[in-house]
Design an enzyme around this catalytic site. Structure first.
Site, mmCIF file in Angstrom:
data_model
loop_
_atom_site.group_PDB
_atom_site.id
_atom_site.type_symbol
_atom_site.label_atom_id
_atom_site.label_comp_id
_atom_site.label_asym_id
_atom_site.label_seq_id
_atom_site.Cartn_x
_atom_site.Cartn_y
_atom_site.Cartn_z
ATOM 1 N N HIS A 179 0.813 -1.224 0.000
ATOM 2 C CA HIS A 179 0.000 0.000 0.000
ATOM 3 C C HIS A 179 0.841 1.266 0.000
ATOM 4 O O HIS A 179 0.328 2.354 -0.238
ATOM 5 C CB HIS A 179 -1.037 -0.022 1.129
ATOM 6 C CG HIS A 179 -0.530 0.221 2.499
ATOM 7 N ND1 HIS A 179 -0.361 -0.773 3.428
ATOM 8 C CD2 HIS A 179 -0.180 1.356 3.133
ATOM 9 C CE1 HIS A 179 0.070 -0.269 4.558
ATOM 10 N NE2 HIS A 179 0.189 1.028 4.408
ATOM 11 N N SER A 190 4.480 2.449 7.968
ATOM 12 C CA SER A 190 4.166 1.382 7.024
ATOM 13 C C SER A 190 5.379 0.932 6.246
ATOM 14 O O SER A 190 6.113 1.753 5.702
ATOM 15 C CB SER A 190 3.123 1.868 6.013
ATOM 16 O OG SER A 190 1.861 1.671 6.525
#
Lengths: 487, 537
Positions: B111, B221
């Site tokens: 992502h 992330s």
């Protein structure tokens, strides 16, 4: 102040504003209701009692008109004279949930003596002023005037078809007993409050034509309810659709669905027909006819307020470009004929408890247990089945039995999380009603009760003897008065 | 393993799980439905056991010079616009972390780099920004590999080694660039739980994930989570602060290793799946009925997806007793490497084309079956897709699009029928009749369609008497249209009637008025390939 105004007097002087013609003895009584709804999540019991206070309009023949909503699920109804506070018990004589109207009768016949009943006026049109009648705590009349802004077909709370509605712009004040409020024009009853939105100050009222229809039916031996035809339609504003449907010259509506077992099917109405006129009224491409009183209004008015069950109504239509006439014999669409009934009121829900598993029939009443936002909050698969029931179950002659929940017990260990499953077969027998299920469970196969569901896990087995042995303990544990109600 | 859509429980996930990438907003909830459910059961918070946690006395073991392995990734991405699919879409910029592994590769989250148009990486103590490229991306397990063409970039960088699954309550450290910071940040926490979790990047895949108590925020992330100098996970998702605190998730090394092994043949083949649903077999009467001996084994097959590898091999009512020799307990767990895990974990570790052997009980008789695994396609509409252009056909100002999660979220529809077709696309085998559920999703107003608004949201069933199964068939039906087109929709309702000549004359008008660059896109072509082709021209 004027003395009680008779109907004749009021007709002579229509110019007098309603507020000026304030009668001394208003034709209103207080109605106090105590009721208990059925608990669809615990179908063997009733919910905690509620009480509602409202007003009733006194009509001729010693009857009191209120909304059906007020006296739904009632245990006890009491009438109270406004000025003296004198009380008496009352019976619900007729109730029509779809039109949201009910007639009450005092137990003591003389109770309404001295009150001049309200006559009904059906000539209200857009632009008229109506007075909402409420009572002050003292028993004095509180009349608020409003303007009729719209007369149109709108859904009523039960949401079965549409009915004629007056929309009134009115600054209502809160008073006790404001649940049912009569709307009056020249001291005659013009409507009954259906709903009020205090923010927009818009009031929707059940109009006199619907009330008159209800009263006329109520006078007959056998109350049949408002008629329905059993089709759905779509406007033909789109010229391409009109041309496709072979419409020639006349405008009308496109029939999109004809439900099995309804007057429309019996008369031979078909999907794709263009209905151009009903009775003597031409229908335009929006589905409106020209009413002498209201002007353009949806033609379904001709089939509800204007017509009675048993009436034969000629439908003029075009099929494949050729004109035709069909005669529909209207009838009331009984809730018992639905796959998922739109309402079940004043009657206890059916259920069947089998070793901790609770089986019920899908109904909108059950879904409404999820609260005002039930359409979004109730199990979506069940909402879908209810909403598209005529499409999913075209033969209609059935109910949908659901395993609604599992009460943890020894026989249902491992099944605790199952809920909202639709039952297909039990012990190999197809299930189309709770009665089928009650019969099928009596015939276990090799000691097992096998339940097949439409959804995962597809199959559930119970030990028949264990279920039977455990039943008393289950009833005791969960306070289940009876393990079944099938009527 | 795929998550089967069931309404009610799903909303909870959509509403609360948020990505841990800076700049990317949390996925919008599917429906404005809170997690609380009214129902027969009064909702009460789940009983939470209070487990005392020992406070570490000694500081966690140093993890070495992680700065020499960590990179800061800045990705500019273009997210497709499902409401105007001919447009390029909206430009987003986000920051994530990544770390160097062997072979001069950088591992990060999918992502962080999905839908990207341009990526740069930075390393500690070097003022330069280096353009980078995505080598492999696995959207179903939220991992990606990035390379940097610049010579010497990996010089002095230290590739990190992978550890195993860390023990519960052991301390781990997460590294990254949370909240937009340019300097590395470290947070520590303990391993709270090891379990299957929904990976929100695709929203349809469930894999093993490890819950940790270390703070993970946007910017973390793709960053490594370390223990004893080894990577034990990749930080990837958490809850937004108002839902739960101190709950973050990392992708564990079995998933990372599987990804690296999958791509070793030069392409990513995705997770295969048995494509079945099953029920636990904990009810004694049901066990007896099925002829099971009392040894706490077996799960019951409920549904078999016709488009999946088990079709024709397994059937509803079969009992799965063991998988590749691992006995399946009645609560669906197997023992793998001394740990209990759901039996799907055995399939999770396999690759496309691999086989799995199942011992089953059918009609009380034992059988052994072998299933050659692949990924069944119908799941793809229920998950988010990336690096693809939305498929659509625009005809007469009417926009037709196949039903998918991305499309539903873009329109935020509450249409009961559409939601049903979406949720039961697989379980009710809707895909067999409607491989594409084609929705008249939008109308660009024009005189030729002024009366067609009521058809919005309807599902196309047939055109001129011919059943329409795919978007391609719809496009062909339009191309070969006779003078009049009669489009029937599913359910009651009149047909939608179009005059072809009028549509033809309106075509240019609509294209110009609404700036429609292309009237249809039938292929899901990777956007990156389109971009590459553009550069060559």
């Amino acid at each position: 102040m004027l003395v009680a105004v008779s109907g004749a007097l009021a007709r002579k002087e229509p110019a007098i504003p309603t507020t000026a013609a304030r009668p001394k003895q208003v034709a209103l009584v207080r109605v106090n209701v105590t009721g208990q709804g059925y608990d669809y999540f615990r179908p063997w019991q009733k919910k905690a009692p509620f009480s509602k206070r409202a007003l009733g309009a006194v009509l001729p023949k010693g009857r009191v008109l209120v909304t059906a909503d007020l006296v739904t699920n009632q245990n006890y109804v009491e009438l109270e004279r406004a000025e003296s506070g004198e009380k008496t018990a009352a019976n619900v004589r007729v109730i029509d949930y779809e039109a949201n109207l009910a007639l009450l009768e005092p137990a003591e016949k003389s109770f309404l003596d001295g009150i001049t009943p309200l006559e009904i006026t059906s000539d209200t049109v857009v632009g008229d002023r109506l007075a909402a009648w409420q009572l002050e705590p003292t028993g004095a009349l509180l009349a608020t005037e409003g303007l009729v802004t719209t007369v149109q077909m709108m859904p009523y709370p039960i949401d079965v078809g549409q009915f004629l509605t007056y929309r009134v712009s009115i600054p209502m004040q809160y008073r006790e007993n404001s649940y049912t409020v009569p709307l009056v024009k020249n001291n005659k009853l013009a409507g009954l409050l259906l709903r009020y939105d205090s923010r927009s100050q818009l009031l929707d009222a059940i109009p006199a034509p619907v009330i008159t229809h209800f009263l006329r039916e109520a006078d007959s031996q056998n109350y049949r309810g408002f008629p329905s035809a059993g089709f759905s339609f779509f406007p033909t504003r789109d010229p391409a659709l009109r041309e496709f449907a072979g419409e020639k010259g006349k405008r009308g509506v496109y029939i999109t669905n004809v439900e099995a077992g309804t007057p429309a099917t019996r008369a031979g109405l078909k999907v794709g027909d263009i209905v151009t006129a009903v009775g003597n009224h031409d229908i335009d491409e929006n589905g409106n006819y020209t009413d002498p009183l209201y002007g353009k209004i949806e033609f379904t008015n001709l089939l509800t307020a204007h017509a009675y069950a048993g009436d034969v109504v000629p439908f003029h239509l075009e099929r494949d470009g050729k004109p035709m006439q069909l005669n529909l014999t209207l009838e009331h669409h009984d809730t018992k004929n639905y796959v998922s009934p739109p309402y079940n009121l004043d009657e206890p829900p059916r259920y069947y408890v089998l070793g901790g598993m609770i089986f019920q029939e899908l109904s909108r009443q059950y879904l409404k247990e999820w609260g005002p936002n039930w359409q979004r909050e109730a199990p979506q698969r069940l909402v879908y089945m209810d909403h598209f029931q005529s499409e999913l179950f075209p033969d209609r002659n059935r109910r949908v039995v659901i395993l609604s929940q599992v009460l943890p017990a020894n026989s249902t260990i491992g099944y605790d999380d199952l809920a909202y499953l639709t039952v297909k077969r039990v012990n190999g027998k197809e299930i189309k009603s709770l009665g089928d299920l009650a019969e099928a469970v009596k015939q276990p196969v090799e000691g097992f009760i096998k339940i097949e569901t439409e959804e995962d896990p597809k199959q559930i087995e119970l030990d028949a003897s264990q279920v039977a042995a455990e039943a008393p303990a289950l009833q005791e544990n969960y306070g289940i008065s009876s393990l079944q109600r099938l009527q | 393993m795929k998550r089967i859509f069931l309404s009610g429980y799903v909303a909870l996930f959509f509403a609360s799980l948020a990505y841990a990438q800076e700049g990317t907003p949390a996925p919008p909830p599917m429906e404005p439905q809170g997690p609380q459910r009214t129902g027969p059961w009064k909702s009460s918070p789940p009983a939470q056991e209070v487990v005392p946690v020992p406070v570490p006395i000694a500081p966690p073991k140093p993890n070495g010079p992680v700065q020499k392995s960590l990179v800061r990734i800045t990705a500019t991405s273009v997210d497709p616009d499902y409401k105007a699919p001919w447009n390029a879409g909206s430009l987003q910029r986000g920051v994530g972390a990544g770390f160097v592994i062997n072979g001069n590769r950088i591992m990060t989250n999918a992502h962080v780099v999905a839908n990207n148009r341009y990526i740069t990486v930075e390393r500690d103590g070097d003022p330069n920004k280096y353009p980078a490229q995505v080598q492999f991306i696995a959207n179903d397990c939220d991992l990606a590999l990035v390379t940097v063409p610049a010579k010497d970039f990996f010089k002095n960088m230290v590739p990190l080694k992978f550890g195993g699954i860390p023990a519960l309550e052991s301390t781990v450290s997460a590294y990254g660039y949370p909240i937009g910071g340019e300097r590395m940040s470290v947070t520590t926490g303990i391993v709270s739980r090891v379990d299957f979790q929904l990976y929100t990047h695709s929203s349809v895949d469930q894999h093993l994930a490890i819950q940790i108590s270390a703070q993970i925020n946007p910017g973390n992330s793709g960053g490594p989570v370390m223990q004893d100098g080894k990577v034990v996970g990749v930080a990837f998702q958490g809850y937004s602060g108002d839902v739960a605190q101190g709950v973050a998730y990392m992708i564990p090394t079995p998933v990372m290793n599987r990804f690296l092994k999958d791509i070793s043949n030069g392409q990513y083949d995705e997770y295969p799946d048995l494509a079945i649903t099953y029920a636990k077999l904990q009810n004694p009467a049901q066990r007896k009925y099925l002829g099971l001996v009392d040894d706490d084994r077996g799960v019951l097959v409920s549904s078999v997806v016709a488009a999946g590898p088990s079709d024709g091999i397994l059937r509803s009512g079969d009992v799965l007793l063991s998988i590749d020799g691992h006995p399946i307990a009645s609560d669906s767990n197997v023992e793998l490497d001394g740990e209990r895990a759901q039996f799907e974990e055995v399939v999770e570790r396999k690759f496309k084309g691999d086989s799995v052997k199942l011992d089953i009980l059918r009609d009380k008789g034992p059988m052994t079956v072998t299933i050659k695994l692949f990924k069944p396609w119908p799941y793809s509409i229920q998950g988010h897709t990336y690096d693809v252009r939305p498929r659509y056909v625009l005809y007469g100002g009417l926009l037709f699009q196949p039903l998918s999660l991305d499309m539903l979220e873009a329109y935020r529809t509450s249409d009961l029928r559409l939601r049903h077709f979406f949720e039961y696309f697989i379980l009710e085998q809707i895909y067999l009749v409607h491989p594409d559920v084609i929705v008249l999703s939008n109308i660009l107003p024009d005189p030729i369609n002024s009366y067609l608004t009521p058809y919005k949201g309807a599902i196309v069933d047939e055109v001129n008497g011919k059943k329409i199964r795919t978007l391609d068939e719809l496009s062909q039906a339009f191309a070969q249209a006779p003078e009049r087109l009669v489009i029937r929709m599913i359910g009651d309702g009149p047909p939608l009637v179009l005059d072809r000549n009028k549509v033809e004359t309106a075509r240019e008008r609509i294209k110009t008025r609404y700036n429609v660059l292309k009237e249809q896109n039938l292929e899901e072509r990777p956007a990156s390939r389109i971009a590459a082709a553009g550069e060559k021209n």
